[in-house]
Design a protein around this motif. Sequence first.
Motif, PDB file in Angstrom:
ATOM      1  N   GLY A  22      23.491  45.770  10.221  1.00 46.81           N
ATOM      2  CA  GLY A  22      23.427  44.503   9.421  1.00 46.81           C
ATOM      3  C   GLY A  22      23.686  44.838   7.960  1.00 46.81           C
ATOM      4  N   LEU A  23      23.154  45.886   7.342  1.00 45.74           N
ATOM      5  CA  LEU A  23      23.292  46.642   6.147  1.00 45.74           C
ATOM      6  C   LEU A  23      24.771  46.736   5.933  1.00 45.74           C
ATOM      7  CD1 LEU A  23      22.158  47.200   3.313  1.00 45.74           C
ATOM      8  CD2 LEU A  23      21.500  49.554   4.276  1.00 45.74           C
ATOM      9  N   ALA A  24      25.480  47.419   6.838  1.00 48.52           N
ATOM     10  CA  ALA A  24      26.739  47.972   6.718  1.00 48.52           C
ATOM     11  C   ALA A  24      27.752  46.642   6.502  1.00 48.52           C
ATOM     12  CB  ALA A  24      27.201  48.813   7.969  1.00 48.52           C
ATOM     13  N   CYS A  25      27.284  45.519   7.490  1.00 47.48           N
ATOM     14  CA  CYS A  25      28.202  44.281   7.362  1.00 47.48           C
ATOM     15  C   CYS A  25      27.821  43.684   6.172  1.00 47.48           C
ATOM     16  CB  CYS A  25      27.769  43.409   8.395  1.00 47.48           C
ATOM     17  SG  CYS A  25      28.188  43.816  10.164  1.00 47.48           S
ATOM     18  N   CYS A  26      26.910  43.558   5.472  1.00 48.19           N
ATOM     19  CA  CYS A  26      26.234  43.059   4.224  1.00 48.19           C
ATOM     20  C   CYS A  26      27.324  43.808   3.276  1.00 48.19           C
ATOM     21  CB  CYS A  26      24.872  43.444   3.883  1.00 48.19           C
ATOM     22  SG  CYS A  26      24.566  42.714   2.103  1.00 48.19           S
ATOM     23  N   PHE A  27      27.493  44.980   3.104  1.00 50.78           N
ATOM     24  CA  PHE A  27      28.287  45.678   2.230  1.00 50.78           C
ATOM     25  C   PHE A  27      29.569  45.366   2.391  1.00 50.78           C
ATOM     26  CE2 PHE A  27      24.587  47.862   0.985  1.00 50.78           C
ATOM     27  CZ  PHE A  27      24.717  48.434  -0.383  1.00 50.78           C
ATOM     28  N   GLY A  28      30.073  45.311   3.756  1.00 53.95           N
ATOM     29  CA  GLY A  28      31.488  45.014   3.941  1.00 53.95           C
ATOM     30  C   GLY A  28      31.957  43.391   3.434  1.00 53.95           C
ATOM     31  N   ILE A  29      31.124  42.586   3.875  1.00 52.01           N
ATOM     32  CA  ILE A  29      31.270  41.292   3.325  1.00 52.01           C
ATOM     33  C   ILE A  29      31.287  41.120   1.815  1.00 52.01           C
ATOM     34  CG2 ILE A  29      30.356  38.756   3.301  1.00 52.01           C
ATOM     35  CD1 ILE A  29      29.422  39.564   6.008  1.00 52.01           C
ATOM     36  N   CYS A  30      30.413  41.901   1.144  1.00 57.17           N
ATOM     37  CA  CYS A  30      30.393  41.822  -0.430  1.00 57.17           C
ATOM     38  C   CYS A  30      31.484  42.297  -0.982  1.00 57.17           C
ATOM     39  CB  CYS A  30      29.005  42.405  -0.711  1.00 57.17           C
ATOM     40  SG  CYS A  30      28.608  42.427  -2.689  1.00 57.17           S
ATOM     41  N   ALA A  31      32.208  43.570  -0.184  1.00 60.79           N
ATOM     42  CA  ALA A  31      33.312  44.157  -0.752  1.00 60.79           C
ATOM     43  C   ALA A  31      34.527  43.274  -0.916  1.00 60.79           C
ATOM     44  CB  ALA A  31      33.665  45.176  -0.108  1.00 60.79           C
ATOM     45  N   HIS A  36      32.828  49.457   7.113  1.00 58.61           N
ATOM     46  CA  HIS A  36      32.929  48.164   6.829  1.00 58.61           C
ATOM     47  C   HIS A  36      33.669  47.440   5.790  1.00 58.61           C
ATOM     48  CE1 HIS A  36      30.735  46.375  10.462  1.00 58.61           C
ATOM     49  NE2 HIS A  36      30.088  47.649  10.451  1.00 58.61           N
ATOM     50  N   VAL A  37      33.082  48.346   4.627  1.00 61.07           N
ATOM     51  CA  VAL A  37      34.003  47.890   3.203  1.00 61.07           C
ATOM     52  C   VAL A  37      35.472  48.137   3.465  1.00 61.07           C
ATOM     53  CG1 VAL A  37      34.590  49.164   0.917  1.00 61.07           C
ATOM     54  CG2 VAL A  37      32.116  48.830   1.791  1.00 61.07           C
ATOM     55  N   ALA A  38      35.815  49.124   4.165  1.00 60.14           N
ATOM     56  CA  ALA A  38      37.446  49.451   4.137  1.00 60.14           C
ATOM     57  C   ALA A  38      37.741  48.302   5.320  1.00 60.14           C
ATOM     58  CB  ALA A  38      37.703  50.977   4.803  1.00 60.14           C
ATOM     59  N   GLN A  62      36.960  45.004   5.639  1.00 62.72           N
ATOM     60  CA  GLN A  62      36.815  43.827   4.918  1.00 62.72           C
ATOM     61  C   GLN A  62      37.349  43.438   3.756  1.00 62.72           C
ATOM     62  OE1 GLN A  62      35.196  41.279   6.332  1.00 62.72           O
ATOM     63  NE2 GLN A  62      34.078  42.177   7.923  1.00 62.72           N
ATOM     64  N   ALA A  63      37.581  44.679   2.904  1.00 62.96           N
ATOM     65  CA  ALA A  63      38.075  44.494   1.572  1.00 62.96           C
ATOM     66  C   ALA A  63      39.556  44.199   1.521  1.00 62.96           C
ATOM     67  CB  ALA A  63      37.837  45.820   0.845  1.00 62.96           C
ATOM     68  N   PRO A  64      40.167  43.663   0.685  1.00 67.37           N
ATOM     69  CA  PRO A  64      41.516  43.402   0.582  1.00 67.37           C
ATOM     70  C   PRO A  64      42.464  44.547   0.785  1.00 67.37           C
ATOM     71  CG  PRO A  64      40.272  42.236  -1.436  1.00 67.37           C
ATOM     72  CD  PRO A  64      39.318  43.147  -0.617  1.00 67.37           C
ATOM     73  N   ARG A  65      43.391  44.501   1.499  1.00 65.60           N
ATOM     74  CA  ARG A  65      44.158  45.591   2.073  1.00 65.60           C
ATOM     75  C   ARG A  65      44.862  46.316   0.950  1.00 65.60           C
ATOM     76  NH1 ARG A  65      41.141  45.254   5.465  1.00 65.60           N
ATOM     77  NH2 ARG A  65      41.798  44.826   7.732  1.00 65.60           N
ATOM     78  N   GLU A  66      45.454  45.682   0.044  1.00 62.88           N
ATOM     79  CA  GLU A  66      46.100  46.471  -0.992  1.00 62.88           C
ATOM     80  C   GLU A  66      45.192  47.316  -1.981  1.00 62.88           C
ATOM     81  OE1 GLU A  66      44.888  42.094  -2.162  1.00 62.88           O
ATOM     82  OE2 GLU A  66      45.938  43.120  -0.453  1.00 62.88           O
ATOM     83  N   LEU A  67      43.864  46.833  -1.901  1.00 65.84           N
ATOM     84  CA  LEU A  67      42.874  47.644  -2.928  1.00 65.84           C
ATOM     85  C   LEU A  67      42.658  48.938  -1.798  1.00 65.84           C
ATOM     86  CD1 LEU A  67      41.112  44.703  -4.316  1.00 65.84           C
ATOM     87  CD2 LEU A  67      42.859  46.013  -5.481  1.00 65.84           C
ATOM     88  N   VAL A  68      42.438  48.658  -0.575  1.00 65.31           N
ATOM     89  CA  VAL A  68      42.093  49.622   0.214  1.00 65.31           C
ATOM     90  C   VAL A  68      42.832  50.845   0.253  1.00 65.31           C
ATOM     91  CG1 VAL A  68      41.186  50.106   2.612  1.00 65.31           C
ATOM     92  CG2 VAL A  68      40.337  48.150   1.494  1.00 65.31           C
ATOM     93  N   LEU A  69      44.297  50.638   0.404  1.00 68.34           N
ATOM     94  CA  LEU A  69      45.139  51.823   0.551  1.00 68.34           C
ATOM     95  C   LEU A  69      45.053  52.728  -0.417  1.00 68.34           C
ATOM     96  CD1 LEU A  69      47.039  51.915   2.858  1.00 68.34           C
ATOM     97  CD2 LEU A  69      48.950  51.250   1.466  1.00 68.34           C
ATOM     98  N   ALA A  70      44.689  52.515  -1.640  1.00 67.52           N
ATOM     99  CA  ALA A  70      44.756  53.214  -2.971  1.00 67.52           C
ATOM    100  C   ALA A  70      43.249  53.998  -3.026  1.00 67.52           C
ATOM    101  CB  ALA A  70      44.968  52.383  -4.274  1.00 67.52           C
ATOM    102  N   ARG A  71      42.266  53.452  -2.297  1.00 68.25           N
ATOM    103  CA  ARG A  71      41.045  54.088  -2.357  1.00 68.25           C
ATOM    104  C   ARG A  71      40.444  54.802  -0.826  1.00 68.25           C
ATOM    105  NH1 ARG A  71      38.181  51.051  -6.305  1.00 68.25           N
ATOM    106  NH2 ARG A  71      36.704  52.682  -6.166  1.00 68.25           N
ATOM    107  N   ALA A  72      41.348  54.679  -0.167  1.00 65.43           N
ATOM    108  CA  ALA A  72      40.928  55.151   1.404  1.00 65.43           C
ATOM    109  C   ALA A  72      40.809  56.671   1.327  1.00 65.43           C
ATOM    110  CB  ALA A  72      42.201  55.105   2.138  1.00 65.43           C
ATOM    111  N   GLU A  73      41.702  57.595   0.666  1.00 66.65           N
ATOM    112  CA  GLU A  73      41.614  58.937   0.806  1.00 66.65           C
ATOM    113  C   GLU A  73      40.629  59.419  -0.193  1.00 66.65           C
ATOM    114  OE1 GLU A  73      44.597  61.793   2.590  1.00 66.65           O
ATOM    115  OE2 GLU A  73      45.839  60.024   1.450  1.00 66.65           O
ATOM    116  N   SER A  74      40.966  58.934  -1.321  1.00 63.01           N
ATOM    117  CA  SER A  74      40.043  59.491  -2.708  1.00 63.01           C
ATOM    118  C   SER A  74      38.611  59.273  -2.789  1.00 63.01           C
ATOM    119  CB  SER A  74      40.751  58.980  -4.098  1.00 63.01           C
ATOM    120  OG  SER A  74      40.682  57.396  -4.197  1.00 63.01           O
ATOM    121  N   ASP A  75      38.379  57.891  -2.390  1.00 60.19           N
ATOM    122  CA  ASP A  75      37.055  57.410  -2.387  1.00 60.19           C
ATOM    123  C   ASP A  75      36.221  57.313  -1.069  1.00 60.19           C
ATOM    124  OD1 ASP A  75      36.878  57.371  -5.118  1.00 60.19           O
ATOM    125  OD2 ASP A  75      37.643  55.354  -5.090  1.00 60.19           O
ATOM    126  N   ILE A  76      37.121  56.686  -0.350  1.00 55.14           N
ATOM    127  CA  ILE A  76      36.171  56.151   1.183  1.00 55.14           C
ATOM    128  C   ILE A  76      36.052  57.485   1.950  1.00 55.14           C
ATOM    129  CG2 ILE A  76      36.250  54.709   3.212  1.00 55.14           C
ATOM    130  CD1 ILE A  76      37.608  52.601   1.342  1.00 55.14           C
TER     131      ILE A  76
END
Length: 1677
Positions: free
Chosen positions: A685-694, A745-747, A749-763
């Motif tokens: 549930g906590l992970a879903c919460c962060f994903g939806i918030c993202a 879940h953040v990856a 749920q979040a917008p795809r164009e924003l995730v691609l840039a953050r996938a390796e460096s952050d997530i």
Amino acid sequence: MSEPYVKKLSTILLDSVTDKDPLVQEQVCSALCALGESQPEETLSACEEHLRQHEKLAHPYRTMILRAMETIVSNHISELDKDMTRAIILLASSEMTKVKDLVSDWQQAASSVLVAVGKRFVGMVMEEMLGKFQPGVLPHCFVVQTLANLSVFNVFGMVPFLTSVLSTMLPMLGMAKHDSMRVVFCCALQRFSESTLEYLANLDQAPDPTVRKDTFASDISSAYDTLFHHWLQSREAKLRLAVVEALGPMSHLLPSEKLEEQLPKLLPGVLALYKKHAETSHVSKSLGQILEAAVSVGSRMLEVQLDSLLAALHAQICVPVETSSPLVTSNQKEVLRCFTVLACCSPERLLAFLLPKLDTSNERTRVGTLQVLRHIINSAAAQMEVKKPFILSSMRLPLLDPNSKVKRAVVQVISAMAHHGYLEQPGGEAMLEYIVQQCALPLEAQHQKPSGEEEPPADSVRDISVSTLYLVSTTVDRMSDVLWPHLLQFLTPVRFTGALTPLCRSLVHLAQKRQEAAAEAPLIQYDGNVTLPSPYAIATRLLTVSSSPYLGGGRGAASLCLLNVLHRDIHPSLGQRWATTIALLLEYLEEHTEKTLSQKEWEEKLLVFLRDSLAVVSDNTWICQLSLEMCKQLPCYNGTPQEKNFLYKCVGTTLGAASSKDVVRKLLQELLETARYQEEAEREGLACCFGICAISHLDDTLAQLEDFVRSDVFRKSIGIFNIFKDRSDNDIDKVKGTLILCYGHVAAQAPRELVLARAESDILRNMFQCFSTKVLGIKVETKDPGLQLCLVQSVCMVCQAICSSAQASSFHFTRKAELVAQMMDFIKAEPPDSLRTPIRKKAMIACTHLVSLEPELEEQVQSDIIHSCLHSIMAVPPEPEGEGGPQEVSPRAPRPRPRPCLWGAEKRLRWAVWSLVGRCPLPSLQFLYLDTMHALEDLLRSILRRNMTPQGLQLMVEHLSPWIKSPRGYERVRALGLSACLLQFFLEHLHVSALVPFHNLGLLVGLFSPRCADLWPATRQEAVSCVYSLLYLQLGYEGFSCDYRDDVAERLLALRDGLVHPDPAILFHACHSIAQIIAKRLPPDQLINLLLTLFESLGDPDKNCSRAATVMINCLLKERGSMLLEKVPEIMSVLRSRLQETREEHVLQSAQHSVYVLASQHCVAVVTSLLGSPLPFDSHTCSLWRALAVEPGLSAQVLGLLLERMSRDVPFKESRAFLLSSTPDRVATLLPLAATCALHEVMSAPASGPAVTELYPQLFAGLLLRVSCTVGVQLPRNLQAKERRAGSSALASRTLDPCSTAVDALRAVLLRGGSEDVVQRVELEGGWELLSTSAGHEDGVARLASAMAKCAGPRLPLVMKALLGAQSSVYEAQRVTSTAFLAELLTSNVVNDLMLLESLLDNLAARQKDPCASVRRLVLRGLANLASGSPDKVRAHGAQLLTAMISGLDDGDGPHSLVALEAMAGLAKLLGLVEPEDLRAVLLHTAFRIRPFFDSEKMEFRSVSIRLFGHLNKACHGACEDVFLEQVVGGLVPLLLHLQDPQASVTAACRFALRMCGPNLECEELAGVFQKHLQDGRGLHFGEFLNAACKHLMCYFPDLLGRLVSTSLFYFKSSWEDVRAAAPMLTGFLVLHVEPQQQSQVDLEQLTAALQLLLKDPAPKVRAKAAETLGRLVKFA
């Protein structure tokens, strides 16, 4: 004459009263009563005289006579004169007092007679009774009882006598020494007192209105002294109860001063009986009467006795009530009535006694006290009005009692309080809270108590509380202001969760009422009321509990309804939107049930509802406040993980709508710090919460996660010592796993164009940082499976997010090889023999996405991936409950099987695995296996996509080949399923730029095609799919377009569907067809490779596949090679050797082919050789016979030879098993028997159809006659022994019985000759079984002929021609069979249509003189059948037909001639169709001839003759001659009586005949009775019908009385009990309805004597009817 005859009838009946059967005794008494109805005085006189003259008659019989007299007296009291009355009184008095001993039934009957007389002649009865009620002499107990009963039944007549009765009786009380006599006196005093009270209560109707209570006071007072002071002390319980029952009504007649004086003794005396008696309802009733008497006189002594009274009554009310005991329940009602009396006179004392009892801890005491309290709140409301505060305060301790019975009682008290205004007082809030607490009891509490305990289940408390809350809310208007808004306080506390449904429903009702009163005013007023929940709390609570909509009795709908009603208080902007959206949600719930609702879809709808509501509000302050409230309520749901998980999603949704980043980050930080990481649902549930918030706050969400990883809260638990400590409670791993899930879940749920840039460096970087730990510079990875699963799951989500991005094709994934290696490590670490976690599934999904990304993997890495993944899942054994084995479907769970003809690869794989499992719905592990296989298939497709060449395909097949050839079926089916998916995928994505050869086609086809006969159905079908795809791949490489459809290859799909059947014949026929298709499309250069591969498959451990290879090899050689005909000698050599060495199917098929070739050239020799095979034929021989039916020309030649061999020899030989045997045994001859068996085998082959059609008439006639000659024929002794051995060892394929064999062959002729309808029709009618039996052979032939006429008419001319020759056969059986067949044909009009009628009639007429009676009988049947088949031809042949039938009536002298029976049946058919002149000539003769059969011992003769009589009447309607009318009248009595015949067919015939007789009698009313009551299929009430019929008979034909009665007398001696009983019944009804002046027609002496004789009949039913009729003869008196 009247009186002597009535006396005679009465005497006969009275003599029969000693019958041993109770029903007869009852009927005798009823007959006496019937006599009494007509002649009451004469009958009573006869009864009185009989009792006087038979002093030694046993008392049970005297009792019955007395009861009859009582009935007569009761019904005719006004008709009796004083002399008769005096005689009856004297008799009854004498009978009652004849013996001093108590004989209850006898004396009671006599007493009842006196009471019945006393209703009119009370003075005469009292005179007699008082004569036996003399002063100083103790009377008979029933004298006293009679007086008591008289006082009840004639109050106004008896009360004036009571003064003298009481004055006489009082001195007797002291004389009564026996308890039984004292009981009688007590009952009398009770009755006297009750009668007196009734008299006094109705003085306005009384004959003497001057009577006063004082008149009886002195006597009652004296009686009271004796009863109370002496008899009440008796040890006899029955006497004590009688005394106390008397004291109750007596207390009202006591002088007031006497009652006041006696109360101090009376009340303790009565109360003391509670301890002496178990059943105390009489004590309580009497006590209530005494209390009412005391209160009515204003007694002061009652106050003195009040304490002891209350204690005793309270003890009674505390006795546990058993619902099955009406006495205990009655006692409690009487005790409560006593409490009502006391409450009305001393309310203070009563409450002072009751309320302290509530403080006790004893269950029974508390429950009883609460019961009394509820009762007096309702019944003494006025007296309790000022006591409300005291009563409320006394409920403090009962509210704390956990006992279910106490709870139920408390709820009932609170319900009563609510109706009388108690809850409006201070302290009423506690009552309301208690009700809500009980509504919150769990539904499953009823299962927590052992079944043997008496305590009621808690759900009964909950149910009554729920009902009480709703009723109080909806029906008690004064409670509205008390309940609203007080009930709102119970919405949010967790302990009231179980009560939410009833709470919400009550609140909805209350809110709607307030809205109706003030539409614009807010519903909730928070004016200083801090206890009410805030709008945010209400909204959060109701939305969260709605996620489990069916719990608690449907709290989802109730919560949403309340939320809708409170929309203005939640937020003013929500009203219009919620009116629409909540209605849709409620409609969705109504469309589903708890089983059909998808939890995921429902939660998504609620989140959309929340998101939509937040958008409507669009107030950041309000949204932030709501999110704070949601976070605040999170700990409340620790016990309900699913709801807490949903609340986390709501928090994420609300934070996503908030615009304040500080609030978002602050709340996210609080969520991370306060989460309960030990709970899996909460982590998710906590992970879903962060994903939806993202979705709205990606940067803030990632930043907050990274801040938490760096924070002390996270890092303080990590150290070098954590590596060495016990990690069983590895909290830190759960925290890490949660963080990894959050990133995933953040990856996702979040917008795809924003995730691609953050996938390796952050997530990914932070995910792996959480997964591994560096200790002393060394990277240490955890072994915790939960953390591994979190990582794999999150990697999946990240990879899916990357692949779904629009820029995925240009994305260069630098960590791809590292992630693949990590996933492979996880897969290899999993146990290969079990599947318990989704790790490998998730890892394969991740690899699937990784393979499609750049850079491309090396070939060796790809090969390792394929090898590792296959080994990780292919060898996992199936679950025991899901293992389908080689069966098609598990027998435990039959289900329809899907048809994956052109499915996509995904569904094909799922279907292939579904074929493996055997249960639906699947267990969770089987779902996991399905999903893992799906993931494996996607991974292999992803790898194949990178190398779409024959080499790439060959690489895949090489990896799968060991699994395809595995000895374990489940491994083969998985491998073939994967192969089919990959081949279809390859075909769908095939792009050929140049015409190149598919060089490995033969090898691949050779690998897959033998699997078309695998033991596993799914494997077979997937193998065909593989071949199908390979053939289209070849067409693709040849240059055909991708949408081209080849007709030859498409035939594989139809063959594929048939492979689900495990029948080897079907499988190998399909394999043959598949081989033909392969042969037509296989390039020549691939044939050798294919054959070599197939030859290797001959040694396959799966014998089915080996046999399939043989079939395919033979087919390929036949289709593509010219060597097959040249190698026939070699095949025959193989036939001779293989049949001796093996029983393999492919060897037998080869042998069949060889026999066919030989027979084409040497038919006679082959047939002769096979006929010489030992009987019974073994399975191989049968197969070889069937092989001869391949070609029509050969089949016709073989059938002709066999038919000639069957008919040439004699069918049987006669021999005597014993020298002294009366009849010889018939033994079948061998050659015809073998030819018959061979005929059946040849014709059982479908290919024999044309030949059978060609020889249809000869085969049908020959085999039908063969059947007739083998009925009852035995096998030779040597074959009998062989048959027994074969039957015990199950070697023979079918029975060798000569007749059954012939019947089977005849059926085969019909089936192969196109007469399937004939076979089915005969089968439905059971004709085939009848054909084989001696008793049913004729019926079987008839059913066969009927079926032929209806379904195979065009074949009949030639069949008839073949059968006509058997009419002169030397074998009687053949003549009978042919005649039966031809006779039955006449039932159909087809013989007329085919112009066969005349010749058929002539042929049958010629056989009328046949020496065989059966033939003659069948001839008559055939002639009569003309009425059914060709009724229009009957008139033309009427004289001939009637002559034949009349001749048949005279055939033979025996009373049971079957020919005569057939003639009667035939006449019944023909009568309505012949010319009237022809009928008139035989009508009277026929009626005379059939009359003796009406009473035949044989049911068939009775039925047929009576039905024919009906047809004779029917034919005469409107033209009935007087001579025949005499026959009709003469037949009435037999027909009426045989309606009670024990045989249903006879009764049905009687119904028909009587309906037909009606019009001829020229009485419309009688005919109407016959038509109304005697319709076929309608139940018959014989007595009612006979009554109505006799009524009209005697009304219109009174002159027939003597004739009808004398005829019925004949049946008094009938051998059938029911008919014998009906005969006197008919006589009785005739007498009942005839006028008395017709008496002269009846010999009363003869009739009475006959009935008197019937009274001694052995059957009770007959005796009863005789007695009933005797009662009716009074009419002639």
